[in-house]
Scaffold this active site. Sequence first.
Site, mmCIF file in Angstrom:
data_model
loop_
_atom_site.group_PDB
_atom_site.id
_atom_site.type_symbol
_atom_site.label_atom_id
_atom_site.label_comp_id
_atom_site.label_asym_id
_atom_site.label_seq_id
_atom_site.Cartn_x
_atom_site.Cartn_y
_atom_site.Cartn_z
ATOM 1 N N ARG A 87 -145.466 -11.517 5.731
ATOM 2 C CA ARG A 87 -144.810 -11.464 7.046
ATOM 3 C C ARG A 87 -145.867 -11.410 8.155
ATOM 4 O O ARG A 87 -145.714 -12.032 9.198
ATOM 5 C CB ARG A 87 -143.836 -10.296 7.121
ATOM 6 C CG ARG A 87 -142.649 -10.526 6.151
ATOM 7 C CD ARG A 87 -141.504 -9.598 6.344
ATOM 8 N NE ARG A 87 -140.811 -9.796 7.595
ATOM 9 C CZ ARG A 87 -139.980 -10.809 7.866
ATOM 10 N NH1 ARG A 87 -139.775 -11.755 6.967
ATOM 11 N NH2 ARG A 87 -139.372 -10.881 9.040
ATOM 12 N N HIS A 117 -140.413 -19.615 5.941
ATOM 13 C CA HIS A 117 -139.536 -18.460 5.739
ATOM 14 C C HIS A 117 -140.263 -17.524 4.791
ATOM 15 O O HIS A 117 -140.937 -17.975 3.862
ATOM 16 C CB HIS A 117 -138.211 -18.878 5.088
ATOM 17 C CG HIS A 117 -137.473 -17.719 4.476
ATOM 18 N ND1 HIS A 117 -136.617 -16.919 5.201
ATOM 19 C CD2 HIS A 117 -137.515 -17.199 3.215
ATOM 20 C CE1 HIS A 117 -136.158 -15.964 4.409
ATOM 21 N NE2 HIS A 117 -136.679 -16.110 3.202
#
Length: 140
Positions: A87, A117
């Site tokens: 992330r 993603h």
Amino acid sequence: MAIERTFSILKPDATARNLTGAINAVIEEAGLRIVAQRRIRMSEAQAKTFYEVHAERPFYGELVSFMTSGPVVVQVLEGDNAVAKYREVMGATNPAQAAEGTIRKRFAVSVGENSVHGSDSAENAAIEIAQFFTEADIVG
């Protein structure tokens, strides 16, 4: 530190611009290992299931259309605190707000076409991985 797995998708905007190798290099430079990878054309049913959490959001239909508009690369990444690490490497959803050097800052076109993603939790990573890979597909 805990070795864990996370799920990644290189989205159609990234594959259309032939960025798989460049994005993989960023992932590996961050210390994550790509332990499974497959280039696929996501079906409408797969996209609807995958993004079901957003079904009531106004952008859901557009998101499903985008994710089925071209090939994607689905991946399993492994490493120390892989979910949080990936992330961080991806950067903010909005590339204008993403930190320098992140995947989205370097490669994303817009908020909607933000190239990648990544799972938001270890629990969701396990669910997302299972939608595209069996344990036999994942080789360390």
